[in-house]
Design a protein around this motif. Structure first.
Motif, short mmCIF file in Angstrom:
data_model
loop_
_atom_site.label_atom_id
_atom_site.label_comp_id
_atom_site.label_asym_id
_atom_site.label_seq_id
_atom_site.Cartn_x
_atom_site.Cartn_y
_atom_site.Cartn_z
N CYS A 38 0.82 -1.21 0.00
CA CYS A 38 0.00 0.00 0.00
C CYS A 38 0.85 1.25 0.00
O CYS A 38 0.34 2.34 0.27
CB CYS A 38 -0.93 -0.01 1.21
SG CYS A 38 -2.08 -1.38 1.20
N THR A 39 2.12 1.14 -0.27
CA THR A 39 2.97 2.33 -0.30
C THR A 39 2.59 3.16 -1.52
O THR A 39 2.17 2.62 -2.54
CB THR A 39 4.46 1.95 -0.38
OG1 THR A 39 4.66 1.06 -1.46
CG2 THR A 39 4.92 1.31 0.91
N GLU A 53 -2.18 13.61 6.78
CA GLU A 53 -2.08 13.02 8.12
C GLU A 53 -1.49 14.01 9.12
O GLU A 53 -1.34 13.69 10.29
CB GLU A 53 -1.22 11.75 8.09
CG GLU A 53 -1.82 10.59 7.33
CD GLU A 53 -2.89 9.87 8.12
OE1 GLU A 53 -2.96 10.01 9.35
OE2 GLU A 53 -3.68 9.16 7.48
N GLU A 82 3.40 3.39 9.71
CA GLU A 82 2.03 2.95 9.52
C GLU A 82 1.25 3.95 8.66
O GLU A 82 0.52 3.55 7.76
CB GLU A 82 1.34 2.80 10.87
CG GLU A 82 -0.05 2.23 10.79
CD GLU A 82 -0.67 2.03 12.16
OE1 GLU A 82 -1.84 2.38 12.31
OE2 GLU A 82 0.04 1.56 13.06
N ASP A 83 1.44 5.24 8.90
CA ASP A 83 0.76 6.25 8.11
C ASP A 83 1.21 6.23 6.66
O ASP A 83 0.43 6.47 5.74
CB ASP A 83 0.99 7.65 8.70
CG ASP A 83 0.29 7.84 10.04
OD1 ASP A 83 -0.67 7.09 10.33
OD2 ASP A 83 0.71 8.74 10.80
N ASP A 131 0.10 2.37 4.98
CA ASP A 131 -1.30 1.95 4.94
C ASP A 131 -2.07 2.64 3.85
O ASP A 131 -1.84 3.68 3.41
CB ASP A 131 -1.99 2.25 6.28
CG ASP A 131 -1.64 1.19 7.31
OD1 ASP A 131 -1.13 0.13 6.93
OD2 ASP A 131 -1.87 1.44 8.49
#
Length: 128
Positions: free
Chosen positions: A24-25, A39, A124-125, A128
């Motif tokens: 998902c990068t 974010e 994670e940010d 994902d």
């Protein structure tokens, strides 16, 4: 009828497994910049040819800042070579910690054309 249900179930499980394993990068520096900016990160990028470097930091109201250092390469082969070099050279990781202004970072991660490391929440940010 049972065979159809069995094949349908197998197909659905296979499809879900494939979706779970897809990285998902982000596919570009621009997309990574937009994703992390949304974010709340302060993002700095430097493009080089078809790749580049991204540094993202978030020092807002947290006891521990969140930070990420990521490099996008033109090819997976180039990313793998940099990843191997980064894994074997602790001095490079210490330098990245100083750039990010954090006490600790994860081990380097290589996914496709990206090599990145940082704090757990920032990774994670990003991924994902």
């Amino acid at each position: 009828m049972k065979k159809i249900i069995k094949w349908f179930s197998l197909t659905m499980v296979s499809a879900l497994m494939c979706m779970a394993f897809v990285a998902c990068t982000p596919s570009s520096l621009e997309k990574a910049d937009k994703k992390l900016s949304a974010e709340g990160y302060d993002v700095q990028t430097m493009e080089v040819d078809k790749g580049g470097t991204l540094i993202a930091t978030d020092f807002s109201d947290k006891t521990e800042p969140e930070a990420l250092y990521a490099v996008l390469f033109e090819s997976k082969k180039d990313a793998k070579a940099y990843y191997d070099q980064l894994k074997s050279t602790r001095v490079m990781i210490e330098g990245i910690k100083e750039i990010l202004e954090v006490d600790s970072v994860s081990s380097p991660i290589q996914k496709g054309k990206w090599v990145y490391l940082g704090t757990p929440d920032a990774i994670e940010d990003f991924a994902d």
